[in-house]
Design a protein around this motif. Structure first.
Motif, PDB file in Angstrom:
ATOM      1  N   ASN A 106      -7.416  30.721   1.429  1.00 10.20           N
ATOM      2  CA  ASN A 106      -7.265  29.259   1.486  1.00 10.20           C
ATOM      3  C   ASN A 106      -6.972  28.653   0.116  1.00 10.20           C
ATOM      4  O   ASN A 106      -7.457  27.577  -0.213  1.00 10.20           O
ATOM      5  CB  ASN A 106      -8.511  28.605   2.097  1.00 10.20           C
ATOM      6  N   HIS A 129     -13.211  23.206   5.891  1.00  8.17           N
ATOM      7  CA  HIS A 129     -12.847  21.972   6.583  1.00  8.17           C
ATOM      8  C   HIS A 129     -11.714  22.306   7.550  1.00  8.17           C
ATOM      9  O   HIS A 129     -10.599  22.616   7.119  1.00  8.17           O
ATOM     10  CB  HIS A 129     -12.431  20.893   5.580  1.00  8.17           C
ATOM     11  N   CYS A 130     -12.032  22.286   8.824  1.00 11.79           N
ATOM     12  CA  CYS A 130     -11.097  22.741   9.855  1.00 11.79           C
ATOM     13  C   CYS A 130     -10.196  21.609  10.341  1.00 11.79           C
ATOM     14  O   CYS A 130     -10.607  20.451  10.380  1.00 11.79           O
ATOM     15  CB  CYS A 130     -11.880  23.337  11.015  1.00 11.79           C
ATOM     16  N   ALA A 131      -8.985  21.979  10.720  1.00 14.34           N
ATOM     17  CA  ALA A 131      -7.990  21.004  11.182  1.00 14.34           C
ATOM     18  C   ALA A 131      -8.258  20.537  12.605  1.00 14.34           C
ATOM     19  O   ALA A 131      -7.928  19.416  12.969  1.00 14.34           O
ATOM     20  CB  ALA A 131      -6.590  21.610  11.091  1.00 14.34           C
ATOM     21  N   ASP A 132      -8.851  21.417  13.412  1.00 10.76           N
ATOM     22  CA  ASP A 132      -9.111  21.072  14.808  1.00 10.76           C
ATOM     23  C   ASP A 132     -10.226  21.965  15.343  1.00 10.76           C
ATOM     24  O   ASP A 132     -10.717  22.852  14.644  1.00 10.76           O
ATOM     25  CB  ASP A 132      -7.837  21.188  15.657  1.00 10.76           C
ATOM     26  N   GLU A 177      -9.548  25.811  15.366  1.00 11.05           N
ATOM     27  CA  GLU A 177      -9.754  26.453  14.066  1.00 11.05           C
ATOM     28  C   GLU A 177     -11.245  26.576  13.768  1.00 11.05           C
ATOM     29  O   GLU A 177     -11.705  27.616  13.275  1.00 11.05           O
ATOM     30  CB  GLU A 177      -9.050  25.654  12.975  1.00 11.05           C
ATOM     31  N   PRO A 222     -13.219  18.700  12.382  1.00 10.39           N
ATOM     32  CA  PRO A 222     -12.774  17.357  11.994  1.00 10.39           C
ATOM     33  C   PRO A 222     -13.662  16.284  12.622  1.00 10.39           C
ATOM     34  O   PRO A 222     -14.068  16.390  13.772  1.00 10.39           O
ATOM     35  CB  PRO A 222     -11.341  17.276  12.515  1.00 10.39           C
TER      36      PRO A 222
END
Length: 161
Positions: free
Chosen positions: A58, A82-85, A88, A122
């Protein structure tokens, strides 16, 4: 300051630095292995054994060091993802807890090497830092009862006031 190349996080392992580096680059899809250094006759490890493995996940640089058993990992240091959705978030939570990893509380997990991670879907941070103290308190109270974070449940709790 000029000449700075950012930070590299050094993770201290007890003999399995190369295995750990390979594991992390398999979990994080953009991961890559860099240089590997070996102990030589000067020690302190056995000549020819892996001393360090550089890797990146990352966009963060790491060094896995085979330093010995003196300093095990604790939850005092953790890495936030910190996940996008939700997909993830589920992926990282599941990957990091399998094969000997452990769930903790509030989205924290410990991987099979003992490294702690915070898997953050998120919206979770927005809820617990809501400018309305009542909403933030209710969302935080709901989160404190969770292992894996459920943002929908946190939102329902926040809205219940």
């Amino acid at each position: 300051m000029s000449g700075s190349n950012g930070f590299t996080t050094c993770l201290w392992f007890d003999g399995d630095a190369a295995t750990a580096a390979d594991y992390y680059v398999s979990v994080f899809k953009d991961g890559k292995i860099g240089r590997t250094g070996y102990y030589n006759e000067a020690g302190p490890g056995r000549a020819g054994d892996v001393m360090v493995v550089e890797f990146e996940i990352n966009g963060q640089k790491f060094v896995a060091l085979n330093g010995g058993p003196q300093f095990p990992f604790t939850e005092a240091i953790s890495f936030q993802i910190h996940c996008a959705d939700e997909t993830e978030s589920d992926y990282y939570y599941d990957e990091l807890t399998k094969d000997g990893g452990q769930e903790s509380a509030c989205g924290w997990v410990k991987d099979k090497f003992g490294v702690s991670w915070q898997v953050i879907p998120p919206g979770a941070i927005d809820l617990i830092t809501d400018p309305d103290p009542g909403r933030a308190n209710r969302a935080t109270a709901a989160m404190m009862k969770m292992k894996k974070l459920d943002v929908a449940q946190m939102r329902r709790a926040a809205d219940a006031g």
